[in-house]
Enzyme design. Structure first.
Site, PDB file in Angstrom:
ATOM      1  N   LYS A 206      48.714  20.485  59.580  1.00  0.00           N
ATOM      2  CA  LYS A 206      47.254  20.600  59.452  1.00  0.00           C
ATOM      3  C   LYS A 206      46.868  20.805  57.983  1.00  0.00           C
ATOM      4  O   LYS A 206      46.030  20.131  57.447  1.00  0.00           O
ATOM      5  CB  LYS A 206      46.758  21.760  60.317  1.00  0.00           C
ATOM      6  CG  LYS A 206      45.272  21.966  60.280  1.00  0.00           C
ATOM      7  CD  LYS A 206      44.833  23.041  61.269  1.00  0.00           C
ATOM      8  CE  LYS A 206      43.367  23.385  61.048  1.00  0.00           C
ATOM      9  NZ  LYS A 206      42.879  24.405  61.970  1.00  0.00           N
ATOM     10  N   GLU A 212      58.050  24.968  55.209  1.00  0.00           N
ATOM     11  CA  GLU A 212      59.104  24.369  56.032  1.00  0.00           C
ATOM     12  C   GLU A 212      58.914  22.856  56.132  1.00  0.00           C
ATOM     13  O   GLU A 212      59.849  22.070  55.948  1.00  0.00           O
ATOM     14  CB  GLU A 212      59.084  24.956  57.452  1.00  0.00           C
ATOM     15  CG  GLU A 212      59.504  26.409  57.556  1.00  0.00           C
ATOM     16  CD  GLU A 212      58.356  27.387  57.348  1.00  0.00           C
ATOM     17  OE1 GLU A 212      57.324  27.001  56.757  1.00  0.00           O
ATOM     18  OE2 GLU A 212      58.504  28.550  57.756  1.00  0.00           O
ATOM     19  N   GLY A 267      45.819  24.788  65.033  1.00  0.00           N
ATOM     20  CA  GLY A 267      47.131  24.130  65.081  1.00  0.00           C
ATOM     21  C   GLY A 267      47.744  24.179  66.475  1.00  0.00           C
ATOM     22  O   GLY A 267      48.288  23.188  66.969  1.00  0.00           O
ATOM     23  N   ARG A 268      47.643  25.324  67.138  1.00  0.00           N
ATOM     24  CA  ARG A 268      48.280  25.473  68.453  1.00  0.00           C
ATOM     25  C   ARG A 268      47.480  24.817  69.565  1.00  0.00           C
ATOM     26  O   ARG A 268      47.860  24.882  70.727  1.00  0.00           O
ATOM     27  CB  ARG A 268      48.520  26.959  68.742  1.00  0.00           C
ATOM     28  CG  ARG A 268      47.297  27.845  68.584  1.00  0.00           C
ATOM     29  CD  ARG A 268      47.693  29.317  68.520  1.00  0.00           C
ATOM     30  NE  ARG A 268      46.577  30.231  68.306  1.00  0.00           N
ATOM     31  CZ  ARG A 268      46.117  30.606  67.114  1.00  0.00           C
ATOM     32  NH1 ARG A 268      46.672  30.117  66.005  1.00  0.00           N
ATOM     33  NH2 ARG A 268      45.121  31.454  67.004  1.00  0.00           N
ATOM     34  N   GLU A 353      50.092  33.840  69.345  1.00  0.00           N
ATOM     35  CA  GLU A 353      49.419  33.688  68.056  1.00  0.00           C
ATOM     36  C   GLU A 353      47.897  33.838  68.260  1.00  0.00           C
ATOM     37  O   GLU A 353      47.175  34.240  67.363  1.00  0.00           O
ATOM     38  CB  GLU A 353      49.756  32.329  67.427  1.00  0.00           C
ATOM     39  CG  GLU A 353      49.494  32.291  65.933  1.00  0.00           C
ATOM     40  CD  GLU A 353      50.042  31.050  65.246  1.00  0.00           C
ATOM     41  OE1 GLU A 353      49.473  29.969  65.434  1.00  0.00           O
ATOM     42  OE2 GLU A 353      51.048  31.164  64.510  1.00  0.00           O
ATOM     43  N   HIS A 384      69.947  33.036  87.439  1.00  0.00           N
ATOM     44  CA  HIS A 384      71.322  33.479  87.215  1.00  0.00           C
ATOM     45  C   HIS A 384      71.453  34.224  85.895  1.00  0.00           C
ATOM     46  O   HIS A 384      72.569  34.420  85.404  1.00  0.00           O
ATOM     47  CB  HIS A 384      72.263  32.276  87.265  1.00  0.00           C
ATOM     48  CG  HIS A 384      72.308  31.660  88.629  1.00  0.00           C
ATOM     49  ND1 HIS A 384      73.206  32.052  89.586  1.00  0.00           N
ATOM     50  CD2 HIS A 384      71.519  30.718  89.210  1.00  0.00           C
ATOM     51  CE1 HIS A 384      72.990  31.357  90.694  1.00  0.00           C
ATOM     52  NE2 HIS A 384      71.961  30.543  90.493  1.00  0.00           N
ATOM     53  N   LYS A 504      54.888  35.037  54.825  1.00  0.00           N
ATOM     54  CA  LYS A 504      55.055  33.783  54.079  1.00  0.00           C
ATOM     55  C   LYS A 504      55.020  34.051  52.576  1.00  0.00           C
ATOM     56  O   LYS A 504      55.850  33.558  51.809  1.00  0.00           O
ATOM     57  CB  LYS A 504      53.911  32.807  54.404  1.00  0.00           C
ATOM     58  CG  LYS A 504      53.909  32.214  55.784  1.00  0.00           C
ATOM     59  CD  LYS A 504      52.779  31.185  55.857  1.00  0.00           C
ATOM     60  CE  LYS A 504      52.443  30.811  57.279  1.00  0.00           C
ATOM     61  NZ  LYS A 504      51.271  29.939  57.389  1.00  0.00           N
TER      62      LYS A 504
HETATM   63  O1  F6P Z   1      52.243  30.078  60.327  1.00  0.00           O
HETATM   64  C1  F6P Z   1      51.479  29.803  61.443  1.00  0.00           C
HETATM   65  C2  F6P Z   1      50.809  28.453  61.356  1.00  0.00           C
HETATM   66  O2  F6P Z   1      49.725  28.517  60.509  1.00  0.00           O
HETATM   67  C3  F6P Z   1      50.414  27.967  62.741  1.00  0.00           C
HETATM   68  O3  F6P Z   1      49.207  28.464  63.148  1.00  0.00           O
HETATM   69  C4  F6P Z   1      50.465  26.496  62.572  1.00  0.00           C
HETATM   70  O4  F6P Z   1      50.520  25.824  63.810  1.00  0.00           O
HETATM   71  C5  F6P Z   1      51.720  26.360  61.749  1.00  0.00           C
HETATM   72  O5  F6P Z   1      51.690  27.460  60.868  1.00  0.00           O
HETATM   73  C6  F6P Z   1      51.852  25.080  60.985  1.00  0.00           C
HETATM   74  O6  F6P Z   1      50.793  24.875  60.092  1.00  0.00           O
HETATM   75  P1  F6P Z   1      50.501  23.446  59.506  1.00  0.00           P
HETATM   76  O7  F6P Z   1      50.193  22.520  60.646  1.00  0.00           O
HETATM   77  O8  F6P Z   1      49.331  23.626  58.592  1.00  0.00           O
HETATM   78  O9  F6P Z   1      51.722  22.991  58.768  1.00  0.00           O
END
Ligand code: F6P
Length: 540
Positions: A206, A212, A267-268, A353, A384, A504
């Site tokens: 987003k 990452e 995002g979620r 979240e 199990h 972060k």
């Molecule tokens: O760190 C949490 C977050 O901001 C989530 O809410 C989001 O889905 C994820 O990181 C990834 O963010 P982006 O889509 O901006 O890379």
């Protein structure tokens, strides 16, 4: 904004809980044999049996009154019309606009957001169609056989969960892989064995600023360029999904190959829009639109069904009932479907979240407990592993069981056994087995207490005909709205996530200390400083 715990409806529920807490589900069923029939509600293709909950008609009436008191009706209208209910970020919350039917306008902040949504969906469908048909080719002219989605959180869990769920609909010979973790093992393992000439990377973020995702995307780009021997290959093998065109261009991806979304999609809550591009490539635009129709059906149900027969409202209120009046800490989600193996992980982000908050939307501290802890595994694997605690442990763990009538393949008649297990578990959890019943079966007296199954453990059972794209859309929308209902009762902002930021920033501050020769100066505390030193020593 008054605190909900001060409302008379809250006190009425507390009094009612005290009266009901000592009653067993066996008694509730004996007193009211018709409850199974009455405590069933349908929404789209989903059928919910909530009769195995520790509630009576009175409880439900009190919970619905609480929802009215919390202004749920008005909040639903506010969400659907684009009021800025995400107050801490001053944003509308409009994931429901992602599944509006074509031709139905929705103007928010002066913009027809529905038209924007359909323009992106049409571009996604056109692009996916070309990839699926082999018309979009890689740099060397070969068709695409693998799509690698690089993203994290909402930009990973949604499409990854849905791809797995709808694997039986992936009909174009294109498979998807998902990379999220900053652990090099993730990207290295994912790239291993891939044919660079036939691989398409979808960089999903987003913000397009997530460590990452950008780190993994750089590794992927280098991998591709090293193998195809030309920087120009990037434009045929990399597309982006983002709200930030400038950063996408800065990364070197042609914005002609970027699929956008908007700050009013969390995002979620985003895989039913452009974040679902990898899924759409796998299952096709038509199946994707069927999934959107499923989402829409539950949106309409939330908007129009009376609260007493409103599935997300009832399930959200039951979540509040156990969290705040029984002190339950967690909710298990137990899909009896291997295809839904990522569903609990997906729900963890969606729910935790969203509702893991300690202040209300107005900034005042919450008084009630918020944020159920969601967890789970597909049945029967969980049986199990951890069901022992569900049956005989000291904690109350409400659980959602999810099952389907029809399998995709069932060469050995296994599916009925799967469903028999689901039904047996909910029955055993509710009714248990008494010491008398166990003794009557001839168990030695010393063993009887160990074999007693207390029962009175509440469950929801959700049944649907088959795990189709439409049903998946219905299921996801159901949980999105459960989160919304709970967040409304608690008076919190379910749509921000400030709690993830500090870690972060601190990771970025700490990173240089891990490789430097200098003593760690950025470490925030003595324990962390010592760990940094130890890490450096171990790494050599
Ligand atoms: O760190 C949490 C977050 O901001 C989530 O809410 C989001 O889905 C994820 O990181 C990834 O963010 P982006 O889509 O901006 O890379």
């Amino acid at each position: 904004m008054a605190d909900i715990t001060e409302a008379p409806e809250w006190s009425a529920l507390a009094d009612h809980q005290a009266a009901l807490a000592g009653r067993h589900l066996r008694e509730l069923f004996a007193d009211d044999p018709g409850r199974a029939e009455r405590m069933t509600v349908t929404a789209g293709d989903l059928r919910l049996d909530y009769s195995k909950h520790r509630v009576t008609a009175e409880t439900l009436g009190l919970l619905v009154s609480l929802a009215e008191r919390a202004g749920l009706r008005e909040r639903i209208a506010a969400m659907f019309t684009g009021v800025h209910i995400n107050v801490s970020e001053d944003r509308a919350v409009l994931h429901t606009a992602l599944r509006l039917p074509p031709g139905e306008p929705l103007t928010v902040d002066g913009q027809d957001v529905a038209a924007d949504v359909h323009a992106v969906l049409d571009r996604m469908a056109e692009f996916s169609g070309r990839v699926r048909a082999g018309e979009w080719t890689g740099f060397t002219g070969k068709s695409i056989t693998t799509v690698v989605n690089i993203g994290i959180g909402g930009s990973d869990l949604g499409p990854a969960m849905a791809y797995e769920a709808l694997l039986d609909y992936a009909d174009a010979g294109i498979s998807c892989r998902f990379v999220s973790n900053i652990d090099p093992a993730d990207i290295v393992g994912t790239l291993a064995g891939l044919d660079p000439e036939r691989t398409l990377f979808v960089i999903s973020s987003k913000t397009f600023g997530t460590l990452e995702t950008l780190t993994n995307a750089k590794v992927a780009r280098q991998w591709l360029v090293d193998r195809l021997g030309d920087d120009k290959a990037v434009s045929r093998h990399f597309v982006a999904v983002s709200t930030n065109a400038e950063r996408v261009a800065g990364f070197g991806i042609d914005t002609a190959n970027m699929f956008g979304f908007w700050d009013w999609v969390g995002g979620r809550y985003s895989f039913d829009g452009a974040i679902g591009l990898s899924l759409m490539i796998a299952i096709g635009g038509e199946a994707f639109r069927e999934m959107l129709a499923g989402f829409r059906e539950i949106d309409e149900h939330l908007r129009t069904a009376p609260f007493e027969a409103n599935m997300p409202v009832l399930m959200g209120l039951l979540g509040v009932w156990y969290t705040d009046f029984f002190g339950a800490q967690t909710r298990a989600v137990l899909p009896y479907s291997q295809r839904l193996s990522r569903f609990p992980a997906y729900l963890q982000q969606l729910t935790m979240e969203s509702n893991g908050k300690s202040v209300r939307a107005d900034g005042a501290p919450v008084v009630a407990q918020t944020g159920e802890i969601f967890w789970g595994e597909p049945g029967t694997n969980g049986q199990h592993a951890f069901y022992q605690l569900l049956h005989q442990g000291t904690r109350l763990v409400p659980a959602d069981f999810i099952g389907f009538a029809e399998p995709f393949e069932d060469p050995a008649g296994m599916h009925d056994l799967l469903v028999a297990n689901l039904l047996a578990q909910t029955s055993a959890l509710a009714f248990g087995k008494t010491a008398e019943e166990i003794a009557a079966e001839g168990a030695p007296a010393a063993v009887v207490p160990h074999k007693v199954m207390p029962g009175n453990r509440p469950t929801s059972t959700i049944l649907a005909p088959k795990l189709t794209p439409k049903v998946l859309g219905e299921l996801v929308a159901l949980y999105e709205h459960i989160v919304f209902v709970e967040g409304t009762i608690w008076g919190i902002d379910s749509f921000d996530q400030w709690g993830v930021e500090l870690g972060k920033v601190m990771a970025m501050d700490l990173a240089p200390a891990l490789t430097s020769e200098e003593p760690p100066s950025g470490a925030p505390d003595p324990s962390t400083a010592a760990l940094v030193r130890e890490y450096r020593r171990m790494r050599g």
